[in-house]
Design an enzyme around this catalytic site. Structure first.
Site, short mmCIF file in Angstrom:
data_model
loop_
_atom_site.label_atom_id
_atom_site.label_comp_id
_atom_site.label_asym_id
_atom_site.label_seq_id
_atom_site.Cartn_x
_atom_site.Cartn_y
_atom_site.Cartn_z
N ASP A 128 0.84 -1.42 0.14
CA ASP A 128 0.03 0.01 -0.22
C ASP A 128 0.52 1.77 -0.15
O ASP A 128 0.46 2.55 -0.26
CB ASP A 128 -0.92 0.00 1.21
CG ASP A 128 -1.99 -1.27 0.82
OD1 ASP A 128 -1.68 -1.99 -0.21
OD2 ASP A 128 -3.06 -1.13 2.06
N ASP A 172 -14.94 33.90 -35.66
CA ASP A 172 -14.46 32.26 -35.65
C ASP A 172 -14.48 31.62 -34.77
O ASP A 172 -14.85 30.15 -35.39
CB ASP A 172 -12.51 32.75 -35.01
CG ASP A 172 -11.67 31.94 -35.25
OD1 ASP A 172 -11.02 31.64 -36.12
OD2 ASP A 172 -11.47 31.14 -34.22
N GLY A 208 -11.20 26.84 -36.63
CA GLY A 208 -12.49 27.60 -36.64
C GLY A 208 -11.88 27.42 -38.39
O GLY A 208 -12.50 26.76 -38.98
N LEU A 209 -11.26 28.73 -39.05
CA LEU A 209 -10.86 28.24 -40.14
C LEU A 209 -10.15 28.23 -41.18
O LEU A 209 -10.59 26.84 -42.17
CB LEU A 209 -9.73 29.98 -40.66
CG LEU A 209 -10.24 31.03 -40.84
CD1 LEU A 209 -8.58 32.21 -40.95
CD2 LEU A 209 -10.99 31.17 -42.00
S1 SF4 Z 1 -2.15 -7.49 -2.60
FE1 SF4 Z 1 -3.53 -5.36 -2.29
S2 SF4 Z 1 -4.26 -4.90 -0.38
FE2 SF4 Z 1 -2.15 -5.47 -0.93
S3 SF4 Z 1 -0.43 -4.93 -0.21
FE3 SF4 Z 1 -0.99 -4.95 -2.99
S4 SF4 Z 1 -2.11 -3.86 -3.03
FE4 SF4 Z 1 -1.97 -3.71 -0.35
#
Ligand code: SF4
Lengths: 420, 512
Positions: B36, B282, B417-418
């Site tokens: 994460d 324009d 435009g033109l």
């Molecule tokens: S598997 Fe999903 S929840 Fe687990 S670390 Fe990877 S991204 Fe995060």
């Protein structure tokens, strides 16, 4: 020769925050490598977000990976996990009839709630036969770090490999995803040296799995394949100890190790590789002039850090201050550690805050780190090299030795140019 | 389970990070596995943030699960406090930690730290990023703003002042909007008390109550907190989002009424070029261009209104991934007589774009990729953000300068435009042959994919070969429209085959 400078403080295995990706990230290169495979992560919105953010693959085309996002009703037991998976897989296969191999990929949430994806894959494998194979592996962050996802994926493929015929001649299996250009170069070199047949794992197509058996000799192309090597061992194959093919020296030693296993004299390897070796040396020379003596600090990322530090130290004359690695597989890395020399500042595992403290104190000339740390360190005045390029760009082999060196020279070159 | 290829929003804890990272002196301890930590690079790479976001992850592993993830969490909180010394601490769980139920709030409070500890409950399997940001901001405001109560009356002679609520990290041009709106307020003689969460500290949140009223710039992030401030301190809320000329004028009028100031001077739009640019000859070619709009609710609604009333486009589709604001979006779609699209499935958005055959897409980075594949010009008007959405120059969306920026944003992807007139005049010349892509898309522009020239409906309509050839003589940039109109015309009349006659009947019919 080793140009390492040891740190004064002892290398305690400090346990703190890790700043690394999880194994799901491997999907980013695996899906490009095995072109008829599809990777279905069974996980959370976080997993989906990681996949689309981590590697800058936001092309938003129809990708060969997706996430079955677990929802509240799945957790509350209001939905049957098997039925839900069947439904999602059916929808996916209807939409993508080109899929030949489907990987169900486990994540932290799927593991914590004990979803048995192995069993689910076996069930789906039966119901989707014969057109589609279904296998599973886990890329969860509680079990795997970054490149360990590839290890888990390849290890899941190993039991599927056809058995080599009992009387088959010895063959070479190169394990670990390499860029196609590198794979082709290596195939030509093996042929010239006289090693045949040579096959690669993962294959480019899931329908062309290489055979394996007691006559198979395995040469690891990447340092993170402990589980794959073990699984291949269980099929009777034998791993050839070798350094990894980074740099001119590393590539030559890697090829020589394979040659030795096939009873081919080292002189033959030297002779065959001489032109490529010379080109690599020539390409390395200007970078060596620029980088020699520069102190480099490597944060743990992909496990390529030890072979990389060996290349930086021995072929470019750089001085590693710290070589962080998420894991140190001493067995597979023994040849690398021997080249790196006694007392190399290798540090396994991570406490990112304390590591940053050490890095700031050491004031290295170049820091190799992930994208989460690069800009902040640059803002503190340090030159950085993003480690992710080391897994996404072709860096192995003779012809890429100069490119690999250039990756490290460029941040310094850039700093020298800028006058703002 | 929901099959998802791409997602518009991250998980709710990423929303919490966007609030924490926007603020000063706040630190967020997140109980989460190592992977994460990818979220850090959203901030350091997309926003080019020069410091790490103020987040500590516990990075627990499988082997910790059986043992003691709770003490791991406590250690992480203790260490993070000791190292970063924040004025307030946010604690919470990511999707995985939510499942192991360690009670981050209780554990952190048990440490007796000398700062407020805000425990975030962000249900990761139900909610998403913007909701997480709103909830985090609300919880922080509640924890820091002090006990509810009436505000003392503003002494005579003191300028009125307000809070600007909602700008956060990874917002779409939030920082530039704040500069623009603060300038506009200064012109009205109104001070800015606190901007939050962007650049605010918990101590600043304690001063929120000193303002006469609150301005919600981004309801996706600030609405919940503003409602609480309204209830707790009796502060009125200004809700008009000043994107577009008309909306900016309405915003000024609303502010002036709430603050009791004279709006006249500020309503003058001399510096705003959009009105004149839109009226200049324009821009004639913009008339009735078919536009599809998708984004977060705030930006999508604003863009649709601008496209309709200020650029003279034909808005043919309007949608948003912000389910929390679906009602607002539906109302805006109803104003334009459209069927709203509320979805976070990019495939659905793509299908709608294909079906509507717009000539311009105003969307997120994801619609930009869709439009690129379909060969349709596109401009990005909403988060989720990409590094390109953080230009070096100032480029607000709000206020009169924001309207100027939006004029450029919407018009530049279209053929000049033109250039378009010339194409029509010289379409027989080989340089302008049918399959020549618009020059501004560059030589690499892909030819429109077959989906755009194939009949879209699965109906039994059949094009006679000579009718198909005749259609081929229609300039490519209006061909889709001609095909669609003809098919609709034929379908409405129950025809099964389209002839050259049908084509021209339909042309006459729609040429009213
Ligand atoms: S598997 Fe999903 S929840 Fe687990 S670390 Fe990877 S991204 Fe995060």
């Amino acid at each position: 020769m080793s140009a390492c400078t040891a740190l004064p403080d002892a290398f305690l295995p400090a346990r703190g925050q890790r700043e690394v990706f999880c194994g799901l990230t491997g999907i980013v290169w695996l899906h490009r490598k095995i072109q008829d495979a599809f990777f279905l992560v069974v996980g959370s919105r976080t997993c989906a977000h990681l996949l689309q953010s981590a590697a800058g693959v936001m092309i938003f085309a129809e990708p060969r990976f997706a996430t079955a996002i677990i929802e509240e009703r799945d957790l509350a037991g209001r939905a049957d996990a098997d039925a839900e998976l069947d439904r999602v897989v059916a929808a996916l296969l209807a939409r993508r009839p080109d899929i030949r191999l489907l990987f169900l990929v486990g994540s932290c949430p799927s593991e914590v709630i004990k979803l048995d994806l192995g069993r689910a894959a076996a069930r789906l494998d039966r119901s989707c036969a014969p057109g589609v194979r279904v296998l599973s592996w886990s890329g969860s962050g509680i079990e795997t770090t970054f490149t360990e996802g590839e290890d888990a994926c390849l290890a899941a493929l190993v039991p599927e490999l056809p058995a080599a015929a009992g009387d088959a001649a010895p063959s070479l299996l190169v394990a670990g995803a390499l860029a196609e250009v590198v794979e082709d170069q290596m195939a030509r070199l093996f042929a010239a040296i006289g090693i045949a047949p040579v096959r690669f794992l993962p294959p480019r197509r899931a329908t062309a799995l290489p055979p394996v058996g007691p006559q198979t000799r395995v040469l690891l192309a990447q340092p993170w394949l402990a589980a794959t090597a073990r699984a291949l061992g269980e099929r009777g194959a034998k791993v050839i100890p070798a350094p990894f093919p980074l740099g001119a020296e590393g590539t030559q030693l890697w090829l020589a190790a394979a040659a030795a296993a096939f009873g081919i004299a080292p002189a033959r390897v030297v002779q065959v590789t001489a032109p490529a070796m010379a080109r690599a040396q020539q390409a390395l020379a200007p970078h060596r002039a620029r980088l020699a003596g520069q102190r480099v600090f490597l944060f743990p990322d992909s496990q390529i850090e030890v072979p990389l530090a060996r290349f930086l130290a021995r072929e470019l004359g750089m001085a590693p201050v710290e070589i962080g690695t998420p894991y140190l597989h001493r067995f597979h890395l023994a040849p690398e550690l021997a080249l790196l020399g006694e007392g190399a500042p290798v540090r396994e595992d991570q406490d990112v805050e304390r590591q940053l403290d050490r890095c700031r104190a050491a004031r290295p000339d170049l820091v190799v780190c992930g994208l989460g740390l690069a800009n902040p360190l640059e803002a503190e005045g340090m030159a950085t090299k993003w480690s992710i390029e080391l897994v996404f760009t072709p860096i192995q082999g003779f012809e890429q030795a100069g490119d690999l060196a250039h990756l490290f020279a460029r941040p310094l070159d850039r700093r020298a140019r800028l006058r703002v | 389970m929901q099959l998802s290829f791409w997602t518009y929003e991250g998980p709710p804890h990423v929303g919490a990070m966007r609030v924490a990272a926007a603020m000063r002196d706040v630190h967020y301890v997140l109980h989460a596995p190592q992977g994460d930590t990818y979220a850090d690079l959203l901030f350091t790479m997309i926003e080019r943030r020069a410091s790490r976001p103020p987040v500590t992850y516990t990075t627990f592993r499988a082997r910790d699960l059986g043992a003691d993830t709770a003490s791991l969490f406590k250690d992480a909180v203790r260490d993070a406090y000791a190292r970063f010394r924040p004025q307030a601490l946010l604690v919470g769980a990511s999707c995985t930690a939510e499942l192991i139920q360690d009670d981050p709030g209780g554990l952190a409070r048990a440490l007796g730290l000398p700062v407020p500890v805000v425990a975030l409950e962000l249900p990761a399997y139900q909610r998403k990023e913007n909701w997480g940001a709103a909830e985090t901001f609300y919880q922080l405001v509640r924890a820091c703003a002090g006990p509810p109560g009436p505000r003392p009356a503003r002494p005579a002679g003191v300028l009125p002042c307000c809070n600007l609520l909602g700008p956060a990290s990874l917002g779409f041009r939030h920082r530039d909007d704040v500069t623009e709106i603060a300038g506009l307020l200064a012109g009205l003689g109104i001070g800015v008390n606190v901007v939050a969460p962007l650049d605010a500290s918990p101590a600043d949140l304690a001063r929120l109550r000193d303002a006469d009223f609150n301005v919600v710039l981004y309801p996706e992030i600030a609405d919940t907190a503003a409602r609480w401030l309204e209830r707790s301190f009796g502060q009125p809320t200004v809700r008009t989002v000043p994107i577009g000329v008309a909306a900016t004028r309405a915003f000024i009028a609303e502010i002036a009424a709430v603050a009791g100031v004279d709006p006249e001077g500020s309503l003058r739009t001399d510096e705003c070029r959009l009105p004149w640019f839109s009226r200049s000859v324009d821009s004639t070619y913009l008339t009735g261009k078919r536009v599809f709009v998708f984004g977060d609710a705030t930006h999508a609604i604003a863009a649709a209104r601008i496209a309709d009333g200020e650029l003279g486009f034909d808005v043919v589709g309007l949608g948003s991934y912000s389910r929390e604001f679906a009602r607002d979006l539906r109302a805006a779609a109803a104003e334009l007589g459209l069927d709203p699209l509320i979805t976070d499935d990019m495939a659905e958005v793509e299908a709608r774009i294909v079906a509507l055959q717009p000539e311009l897409v105003l969307g997120t980075q994801m619609e930009r990729h869709v439009a690129k594949r379909l060969g349709i010009p596109c401009a990005v008007i909403s988060a989720p953000v990409h590094v390109q959405d953080f230009p070096a120059r100032r480029a607000p969306q709000m206020g009169f300068e924001g309207a100027n920026v939006l004029f450029d944003t919407c018009v530049q992807p279209l053929m000049m435009g033109l250039e378009e007139h010339l194409l029509t005049m010289f379409r027989e010349d080989f340089e302008f042959r049918d399959d020549a892509p618009p020059s501004h898309l560059g030589a690499a522009a892909p030819p429109p994919p077959p989906t755009m020239s194939q009949p879209l409906s699965a109906s039994s309509l059949r094009w006679a070969p000579e009718a198909e050839r005749e259609l081929g003589k229609v300039p490519f940039f209006v061909r889709g429209k001609a095909r669609r109109n003809t098919e609709r015309f034929a379908a409405e009349r129950g025809l099964s085959a389209i002839t050259v006659e049908t084509l021209y009947d339909a042309k006459a019919h729609f040429a009213h």
